[in-house]
Enzyme design. Structure first.
Site, PDB file in Angstrom:
ATOM      1  N   GLU A   1      -9.179  -0.417  -6.011  1.00 34.74           N
ATOM      2  CA  GLU A   1      -8.693   0.280  -7.209  1.00 34.74           C
ATOM      3  C   GLU A   1      -9.824   0.486  -8.213  1.00 34.74           C
ATOM      4  OE1 GLU A   1      -5.909   1.632  -7.314  1.00 34.74           O
ATOM      5  OE2 GLU A   1      -4.506   0.518  -6.050  1.00 34.74           O
TER       6      GLU A   1
ATOM      7  N   ARG B   1     -11.029   4.314  -9.109  1.00 37.14           N
ATOM      8  CA  ARG B   1     -10.694   4.772 -10.467  1.00 37.14           C
ATOM      9  C   ARG B   1     -11.881   4.671 -11.418  1.00 37.14           C
ATOM     10  NH1 ARG B   1      -4.323   3.351 -11.379  1.00 37.14           N
ATOM     11  NH2 ARG B   1      -3.860   2.809  -9.235  1.00 37.14           N
TER      12      ARG B   1
ATOM     13  N   GLU C   1       0.196  13.242  -5.258  1.00 34.58           N
ATOM     14  CA  GLU C   1      -0.152  13.763  -3.923  1.00 34.58           C
ATOM     15  C   GLU C   1       0.353  15.184  -3.660  1.00 34.58           C
ATOM     16  OE1 GLU C   1       1.036  10.692  -4.476  1.00 34.58           O
ATOM     17  OE2 GLU C   1      -0.835   9.599  -4.134  1.00 34.58           O
TER      18      GLU C   1
ATOM     19  N   ASP D   1      -3.063   5.383   4.255  1.00 37.51           N
ATOM     20  CA  ASP D   1      -3.235   6.800   3.925  1.00 37.51           C
ATOM     21  C   ASP D   1      -4.680   7.277   3.763  1.00 37.51           C
ATOM     22  OD1 ASP D   1      -3.391   5.219   1.652  1.00 37.51           O
ATOM     23  OD2 ASP D   1      -2.042   6.423   0.420  1.00 37.51           O
TER      24      ASP D   1
HETATM   25  C1  DMJ Z   1      -3.989   6.705  -6.509  1.00 40.31           C
HETATM   26  O1  DMJ Z   1      -4.532   5.557  -7.027  1.00 40.31           O
HETATM   27  C2  DMJ Z   1      -4.782   7.209  -5.354  1.00 40.31           C
HETATM   28  O2  DMJ Z   1      -4.471   8.536  -5.116  1.00 40.31           O
HETATM   29  C3  DMJ Z   1      -4.570   6.401  -4.109  1.00 40.31           C
HETATM   30  O3  DMJ Z   1      -5.237   6.938  -3.010  1.00 40.31           O
HETATM   31  C4  DMJ Z   1      -3.101   6.344  -3.787  1.00 40.31           C
HETATM   32  N1  DMJ Z   1      -2.312   5.934  -4.896  1.00 40.31           N
HETATM   33  C5  DMJ Z   1      -2.551   6.483  -6.201  1.00 40.31           C
HETATM   34  C6  DMJ Z   1      -1.753   7.709  -6.550  1.00 40.31           C
HETATM   35  O4  DMJ Z   1      -0.521   7.803  -6.023  1.00 40.31           O
END
Ligand code: DMJ
Length: 693
Positions: A323, A327, A591, A456
């Protein structure tokens, strides 16, 4: 009434001294009963209390245990991270690449070295003195604020009585107390609630409780909470209006953050307070490049000033490697590229070096958590596994950090992870299990395959690393192509009633017709691959999945998608989509609008824009909070009371609004997809130039 007789101690005989020999069950039952009757009332009560406590403990730990074992329980929030002036120029001006992008990238030993990672050019200046310069994006001047849609509505949508917990179903939490060191007033005890990284609850003392006036305002929220900005459905506004609507949404979200959560991780817009996760100003950093792209100069400058004066990574805090990388590191790197401001690269370097201890594991598969002040790292408390997506979706950022600083260690550690995963047994036609053990380096919880939470962005980063590196790293392409074939073979199905194409999950060969909203990144990624010369049927699948993601919104009463949907495989006239009560929340996720952006860029089909426009209006109608901010909601099926959760995720500003803006922009050169790859948190990073011949 007599007082109960007092005893100074109690004795509890648990075994019969005469019963050494084996006795049959009946005898045992009789003697147990007799012994039970011989116990005093106090003793019996104590035994019953003990049993009740054991039962409660068992019930409480059941969900986390099953989730660990099964990997398929209902998902948690995934969650489930210098000084140049802002130079707005008139519309039409294209991004300008900084002069140094033609420099050869740093040579790094590792499995995925492409020709562009050749030997260092001896004549190149000392990297310590002059790192590679950014691509400086000169942006269009912000359009004058033109509010055309004023329909003020007050749906009773944002009532405070909903479940406003900022945790979501399935989250595991642990509490601990840590001592914050290093920086004057940070040297205080803080209460930490940690889940897959450290989630720090705001110190009570740092933020005063809401004033009487604030409480009153919050209590009044149900009546007129959402000062929703909507347009009548028949109006089809042009680009300018839509771009301005996104700017308005950003300004509104930012107002809440600035007023009530400034410098903290996340806004709690209903209670007008904030939540801390890592204590790094997460929303502010995640939003930097969005402000730049939207041309919000004032907001950008005040944020930059905070980074300059307040942001320090020298603090005793456990952060989640993934994270924080996507971010914070991603946000700093992309802002450096857009602005050319050295401040952001310096901060990125500092953070990157503090994240490195995570890679010191027996297997070289990184730990999930790292203490950026102490330089220590560890897995989550309940396992020595790391999540697959987490260890394979930090590569774009670490690789770019090496290129910019010309320090190879960042790229080396993440390339090693990809090398290990590439050759690991346990994949299923390119599909990968969701966990990997940091001791053994092997997959764990094998047999469960999903494109949703925990896996994912592994698939997303295979393609994007290949693009970032100039399409030279063959292993990445091979793994990506194989994975798409695996998805088509094992996970893609169509619903019975409406023939909607979706991506389900596989649990030990059993197909589960269930799809996380997170999977809606896939149409965009497939389209990006097809745009770069990969098979045309990837684009066909992208188009079909895009339609399904759109349906996940339009079939809900609020026009917003739930977190998870189940699909109907029966050939009947029923519904295509079902939502379980526990899955009805919406966390303002990006998404679907992310994929709409890619689909529009590559096809120019305006229906994708219209779908995005509808989503923005639904966010405005059901998640916008009076006075500032947007909130996650509990129930997308209840337009009367969607149940605000009192939390604005940083990715709403970092991703959702950015992708909406890019979707509505007519300028294909605004962050051209031939020049940039977006990291999984929507932070654009440059595609590396080919090496000099
Ligand atoms: C974000 O932090 C990123 O896109 C991550 O890959 C998946 N989850 C969240 C958004 O849904």
């Amino acid at each position: 009434m007599y007082p109960p007789s007092r005893k100074d101690f109690i004795s509890l005989t648990l075994s019969d001294p005469h019963s050494h020999a084996y006795t049959n069950g009946k005898h045992r039952r009789q003697s147990c009963l007799r012994k039970w009757k011989q116990l005093s009332r106090l003793q019996r009560s104590l035994v019953l209390l003990l049993l009740a406590l054991l039962l409660i403990f068992g019930l409480l730990s059941y969900p986390s245990i099953t989730e660990q074992w099964g990997g398929l329980s209902d998902r948690e929030d995934w969650p489930d991270l210098t000084n140049r002036e802002l130079k707005p120029v008139p519309p039409g001006v294209k991004p300008v690449l900084g002069p140094a992008v033609d420099k050869a990238p740093v040579p790094v030993a590792g499995p995925h070295l492409g020709p562009h990672l050749g030997p260092v050019d001896d004549e190149r200046p000392d990297p310590a003195v002059e790192p590679i310069e950014p691509n400086i994006l000169i942006l269009p001047k912000p359009l004058s604020k033109k509010k055309t849609f004023i329909g003020k509505r007050g749906p009773p949508s944002l009532q405070r009585d909903g479940n406003v917990s900022d945790t979501v179903a399935g989250e595991k939490q642990e509490q601990e107390v840590v001592r914050d060191e290093g920086e004057g007033d940070e040297d205080k005890e803080k209460k930490i609630v940690s889940w897959r990284g450290a989630r720090i609850e705001a110190e009570q003392a740092t933020e005063p409780p809401p004033s009487a006036a604030e409480k009153e305002a919050a209590a009044a929220a149900p009546a007129n909470a959402a000062d929703a900005v909507t347009v009548p459905p028949e109006v089809s506004p042009g680009e300018v209006d839509r771009l301005e609507a996104v700017r308005d949404a950003f300004r509104h979200a930012w107002k809440g953050y600035k007023d009530h959560a400034w410098g903290h991780d996340e806004l709690k817009p209903i209670s007008k307070s904030f939540g801390e996760w890592f204590g790094l100003g997460l929303t502010l950093i995640d939003s930097l490049d969005t402000m730049w792209i939207l041309g919000l100069k004032e907001e950008f400058e005040e944020s930059k000033a905070w980074i300059e004066k307040e942001l320090s990574f020298n603090k005793n805090v456990d952060v989640n490697l993934f994270e924080t990388t996507i971010r914070v590191l991603g946000g700093l790197l992309s802002t450096y590229h857009l602005t050319g401001d050295q401040l952001f690269l310096d901060k990125a370097k500092d953070l990157g070096s503090r994240l490195m201890p995570a890679f010191k594991t027996p297997s070289k598969i990184p730990f999930s958590d790292v203490n950026i002040g102490k330089g220590t790292a560890h897995p989550p408390r309940w396992t020595s596994d790391s999540t697959l997506a987490e260890v394979t979706s930090i590569q774009l950022e670490f690789r770019e950090l090496s290129r910019l600083t010309q320090e190879p260690q960042y790229q080396e550690v993440v390339n090693e992870v990809m090398r290990l995963v590439h050759q690991l047994p346990g994949k299923h036609d390119g599909l990968v299990p969701m966990f990997i053990n940091t001791n053994s380096g092997q997959f764990s919880h094998k047999g469960v395959f999903t494109l949703g939470a925990r896996a994912d962005s592994y698939y997303e980063y295979l393609l994007k690393q290949w693009l970032q590196g100039g399409k030279t790293e063959d292993d990445l392409l091979e793994d990506y192509l194989q994975a798409v074939e695996g998805v088509k073979k094992h996970l893609v199905r169509q619903t019975g009633p409406g023939r909607l194409t979706f991506v389900g999950e596989l649990n030990h060969n059993r197909f589960i017709p269930k799809m996380d909203h997170l999977v809606c990144f896939l149409p965009g990624t497939l389209a990006l691959g097809a745009h770069n010369g990969l098979p045309g049927d990837h684009m066909d699948l992208a188009v079909q999945l895009m339609e399904t993601c759109h349906q996940m919104y339009v079939q809900m009463e609020t026009g917003l998608s739930p977190e998870i949907v189940h699909f109907n495989l029966q050939a009947s006239d029923g519904n295509d989509v079902f939502v379980k009560p526990a899955d009805r929340h919406n966390l303002l996720r990006p998404e679907t609008v992310e994929s709409l952006f890619y689909m529009y860029r590559f096809t120019k089909d305006t229906k994708f824009r219209d779908w995005g426009w509808e989503i923005l209006q639904s966010f405005n109608k059901y998640t916008k909070v009076s006075g500032g901010g947007y909130t996650s909601i509990n129930n997308v099926r209840d337009p009367v009371n969607p149940g605000p959760r009192d939390k604005m995720e940083s990715f709403f500003l970092g991703e959702t609004l950015k992708y909406l803006y890019l979707l509505f922009s007519d300028d294909p050169e605004l962050l051209s997809l031939d020049k940039y790859v977006f990291n999984t948190e929507a932070h654009p990073l440059p595609i590396w130039p080919p090496p000099p011949k």
